[in-house]
Design a protein around this motif. Structure first.
Motif, mmCIF file in Angstrom:
data_model
loop_
_atom_site.group_PDB
_atom_site.id
_atom_site.type_symbol
_atom_site.label_atom_id
_atom_site.label_comp_id
_atom_site.label_asym_id
_atom_site.label_seq_id
_atom_site.Cartn_x
_atom_site.Cartn_y
_atom_site.Cartn_z
ATOM 1 N N ALA A 1 57.366 -33.813 78.568
ATOM 2 C CA ALA A 1 56.041 -34.392 79.373
ATOM 3 C C ALA A 1 55.086 -33.118 79.821
ATOM 4 C CB ALA A 1 56.487 -35.066 80.686
ATOM 5 N N ALA A 2 55.987 -31.873 80.038
ATOM 6 C CA ALA A 2 55.261 -30.724 80.366
ATOM 7 C C ALA A 2 54.301 -30.138 79.399
ATOM 8 C CB ALA A 2 56.097 -29.490 80.610
ATOM 9 N N VAL A 3 54.627 -30.281 78.154
ATOM 10 C CA VAL A 3 53.449 -29.859 76.928
ATOM 11 C C VAL A 3 52.761 -31.349 76.437
ATOM 12 C CG1 VAL A 3 54.741 -28.026 76.509
ATOM 13 C CG2 VAL A 3 55.450 -30.108 75.250
ATOM 14 N N MET A 4 53.382 -32.418 76.654
ATOM 15 C CA MET A 4 52.660 -33.472 75.990
ATOM 16 C C MET A 4 51.492 -34.252 76.805
ATOM 17 S SD MET A 4 56.153 -35.833 74.186
ATOM 18 C CE MET A 4 54.847 -36.734 73.231
ATOM 19 N N LEU A 5 51.788 -34.158 78.013
ATOM 20 C CA LEU A 5 50.743 -34.763 79.095
ATOM 21 C C LEU A 5 49.362 -34.170 78.933
ATOM 22 C CD1 LEU A 5 53.134 -36.122 81.911
ATOM 23 C CD2 LEU A 5 52.036 -37.435 80.005
ATOM 24 N N PRO A 6 49.364 -32.716 78.964
ATOM 25 C CA PRO A 6 48.125 -31.977 78.753
ATOM 26 C C PRO A 6 47.405 -32.561 77.400
ATOM 27 C CG PRO A 6 49.788 -30.441 79.712
ATOM 28 C CD PRO A 6 50.416 -31.837 79.247
ATOM 29 N N PHE A 7 48.305 -32.420 76.380
ATOM 30 C CA PHE A 7 47.768 -32.574 75.167
ATOM 31 C C PHE A 7 47.165 -33.997 75.067
ATOM 32 C CE2 PHE A 7 48.332 -34.982 71.004
ATOM 33 C CZ PHE A 7 47.638 -34.077 70.001
ATOM 34 N N LEU A 8 47.941 -35.163 75.765
ATOM 35 C CA LEU A 8 47.326 -36.516 75.866
ATOM 36 C C LEU A 8 45.917 -36.643 76.596
ATOM 37 C CD1 LEU A 8 50.550 -38.333 75.941
ATOM 38 C CD2 LEU A 8 49.375 -38.140 73.878
ATOM 39 N N ARG A 9 45.894 -35.855 77.608
ATOM 40 C CA ARG A 9 44.752 -36.133 78.171
ATOM 41 C C ARG A 9 43.495 -35.541 77.491
ATOM 42 N NH1 ARG A 9 48.412 -34.134 82.427
ATOM 43 N NH2 ARG A 9 48.930 -35.913 83.944
ATOM 44 N N GLN A 10 43.959 -34.411 76.769
ATOM 45 C CA GLN A 10 42.813 -33.831 75.977
ATOM 46 C C GLN A 10 42.489 -34.783 74.574
ATOM 47 O OE1 GLN A 10 44.196 -30.054 74.196
ATOM 48 N NE2 GLN A 10 42.246 -29.618 72.814
ATOM 49 N N ALA A 11 43.485 -35.320 74.129
ATOM 50 C CA ALA A 11 43.467 -36.446 73.057
ATOM 51 C C ALA A 11 42.443 -37.534 73.416
ATOM 52 C CB ALA A 11 44.641 -36.898 72.694
ATOM 53 N N ARG A 12 42.733 -38.026 75.016
ATOM 54 C CA ARG A 12 41.861 -39.065 75.531
ATOM 55 C C ARG A 12 40.605 -38.554 75.509
ATOM 56 N NH1 ARG A 12 43.283 -40.956 81.334
ATOM 57 N NH2 ARG A 12 42.507 -38.781 81.701
ATOM 58 N N THR A 13 40.103 -37.465 76.049
ATOM 59 C CA THR A 13 38.932 -36.664 76.302
ATOM 60 C C THR A 13 38.133 -36.646 74.751
ATOM 61 O OG1 THR A 13 39.593 -35.731 78.218
ATOM 62 C CG2 THR A 13 37.434 -34.878 76.978
ATOM 63 N N ALA A 14 39.112 -36.294 73.856
ATOM 64 C CA ALA A 14 38.484 -36.047 72.577
ATOM 65 C C ALA A 14 38.071 -37.333 71.813
ATOM 66 C CB ALA A 14 39.536 -35.279 71.741
ATOM 67 N N GLY A 15 38.500 -38.508 72.390
ATOM 68 C CA GLY A 15 37.983 -39.766 71.578
ATOM 69 C C GLY A 15 39.272 -40.575 71.051
ATOM 70 N N VAL A 16 40.470 -40.037 71.226
ATOM 71 C CA VAL A 16 41.677 -40.981 70.548
ATOM 72 C C VAL A 16 41.474 -42.197 71.494
ATOM 73 C CG1 VAL A 16 44.120 -40.967 70.564
ATOM 74 C CG2 VAL A 16 43.035 -38.999 69.721
ATOM 75 N N GLN A 17 41.731 -43.321 70.637
ATOM 76 C CA GLN A 17 41.780 -44.670 71.461
ATOM 77 C C GLN A 17 43.228 -45.453 71.363
ATOM 78 O OE1 GLN A 17 38.581 -47.330 69.662
ATOM 79 N NE2 GLN A 17 37.766 -45.329 68.823
ATOM 80 N N ARG A 18 44.137 -44.847 70.587
ATOM 81 C CA ARG A 18 45.413 -45.566 70.501
ATOM 82 C C ARG A 18 46.532 -44.405 70.111
ATOM 83 N NH1 ARG A 18 46.670 -50.682 66.732
ATOM 84 N NH2 ARG A 18 44.479 -51.200 67.694
ATOM 85 N N ALA A 19 47.637 -44.537 71.008
ATOM 86 C CA ALA A 19 48.684 -43.567 70.954
ATOM 87 C C ALA A 19 50.005 -44.493 70.689
ATOM 88 C CB ALA A 19 48.672 -42.657 71.951
ATOM 89 N N VAL A 20 50.736 -43.799 69.668
ATOM 90 C CA VAL A 20 51.981 -44.617 69.595
ATOM 91 C C VAL A 20 52.996 -43.427 69.299
ATOM 92 C CG1 VAL A 20 53.375 -45.940 67.688
ATOM 93 C CG2 VAL A 20 51.078 -46.481 68.050
ATOM 94 N N LEU A 21 53.919 -43.636 70.433
ATOM 95 C CA LEU A 21 54.954 -42.722 70.844
ATOM 96 C C LEU A 21 56.196 -43.209 70.372
ATOM 97 C CD1 LEU A 21 55.844 -40.265 72.732
ATOM 98 C CD2 LEU A 21 56.344 -42.083 74.520
ATOM 99 N N LEU A 22 57.125 -42.183 69.601
ATOM 100 C CA LEU A 22 58.533 -42.459 69.295
ATOM 101 C C LEU A 22 59.459 -42.038 70.416
ATOM 102 C CD1 LEU A 22 60.448 -43.133 67.010
ATOM 103 C CD2 LEU A 22 60.663 -40.484 66.503
ATOM 104 N N SER A 23 60.075 -42.890 70.931
ATOM 105 C CA SER A 23 61.094 -42.591 71.851
ATOM 106 C C SER A 23 62.383 -43.010 71.615
ATOM 107 C CB SER A 23 60.827 -43.400 73.214
ATOM 108 O OG SER A 23 61.655 -42.993 74.173
ATOM 109 N N SER A 24 63.259 -43.502 72.093
ATOM 110 C CA SER A 24 64.516 -43.927 71.779
ATOM 111 C C SER A 24 65.116 -45.298 72.622
ATOM 112 C CB SER A 24 65.483 -42.677 71.811
ATOM 113 O OG SER A 24 66.939 -43.252 71.851
ATOM 114 N N SER A 25 65.907 -45.977 71.838
ATOM 115 C CA SER A 25 66.325 -47.168 72.497
ATOM 116 C C SER A 25 67.354 -46.820 73.664
ATOM 117 C CB SER A 25 67.068 -47.991 71.458
ATOM 118 O OG SER A 25 68.480 -47.269 71.173
#
Length: 279
Positions: free
Chosen positions: A79-103
């Motif tokens: 999360a330390a590196v992903m969350l700043p990127f995701l906020r930047q992505a939202r500002t840049a116009g990304v509308q949909r995000a699909v995250l790979l996690s684990s069961s």
């Protein structure tokens, strides 16, 4: 979402990223294939990307409206590196995000579980893929596959616990639907194959298909943790060994209909994947 949009696939040279990028391009979607390695996916636009190098992020996000997120490998706190990127992505116009996690990692759980928890607050259109353990762990470059090829042994602390192992091609097929369907899932999706198998079962199937003897050697939690610590950071090794211990207790002994429901076809069996990839 329309087919004219652009999808950024992070980790495009990895197990699910490469397959997702390939399936998207085959279906006519424009893909930016992001990776630290210069190993482009056929038909995709290669773009340099490193989670730990923010200077690579803006160019990767340019013109993108969807993103497939593979967390940084081996990072106990992505999360330390992903969350700043995701906020930047939202500002840049990304509308949909699909995250790979684990069961094995619930919303709000350790590692990528924290990103899962916060994703709906960042994007109106989203999905979290929570696949069971990959069938490709036994056929690709994973430590299990390496030890199978070198010694004919699978080492785990899973005991007789069973897992609904899933084909990475099926994970990618669900990722494509989650990225491109008109309506985003807006939920988490647990993905499994059609049957739950123990590692003894896995060894038997590989032996039968390849005619090369493979056995499953059972370790204690402590033995597995120490074995992994020789290869990866101790905290991450302990988490993975604990996942084995959870499997031994039945945590992954389940199958779901998610692959069939989203793709319209049943998930592949482990025997079919071994026949495809190990013969």
């Amino acid at each position: 979402m329309t087919a004219t949009g652009t999808t950024l696939v992070i980790g495009a040279t990895g197990t699910t990223g490469s397959r997702t990028a390939a399936q998207l391009t085959a279906a006519g979607h424009h893909v930016k294939a992001a990776s630290r390695q210069a190993n482009p996916v056929a038909g995709a636009e290669p773009v340099p990307f490193d989670w730990y190098d923010p200077a690579t992020h803006a160019a990767a996000l340019d013109g993108v409206d969807r993103v497939y997120l593979i967390p940084p490998l081996g990072d106990f706190d992505p999360a330390a590196v992903m969350l700043p990127f995701l906020r930047q992505a939202r500002t840049a116009g990304v509308q949909r995000a699909v995250l790979l996690s684990s069961s094995a990692i619930p919303e709000g759980g350790p590692a990528v579980g924290a990103v899962h928890q916060l994703l709906p607050g960042l994007f109106d259109q989203w999905a979290v893929l929570r696949p069971s353990w990959f069938m490709q762990n036994f056929t690709g470059t994973h430590a299990h596959a390496v030890s199978i090829r070198a010694d004919g042994i699978i080492w785990t602390a899973t005991g007789s616990g069973r897992v609904g192992f899933v084909d990475a091609e099926d994970i990618a097929a669900v990722a494509v639907r989650a990225l491109t369907d008109e309506q985003a899932p807006n939920t988490d999706l647990v993905l499994t194959g059609p049957e739950a198998l123990s590692h003894d079962d896995i060894a038997t199937i590989i032996t039968e298909v390849t005619s090369r003897p493979v056995v499953h050697r059972r370790l204690s939690y402590e033995q597995m943790r120490d074995r992994l610590t020789a290869e990866i950071p101790a905290e991450f090794a302990a988490m993975l060994a604990d996942m084995d211990r959870a499997i031994a207790g039945g945590a992954e002994d389940r199958v779901t209909d998610t692959v069939h429901r989203l793709t319209g076809r049943p998930p592949r069996t482990f025997r079919a994947v071994v026949e495809r990839e190990m013969r």
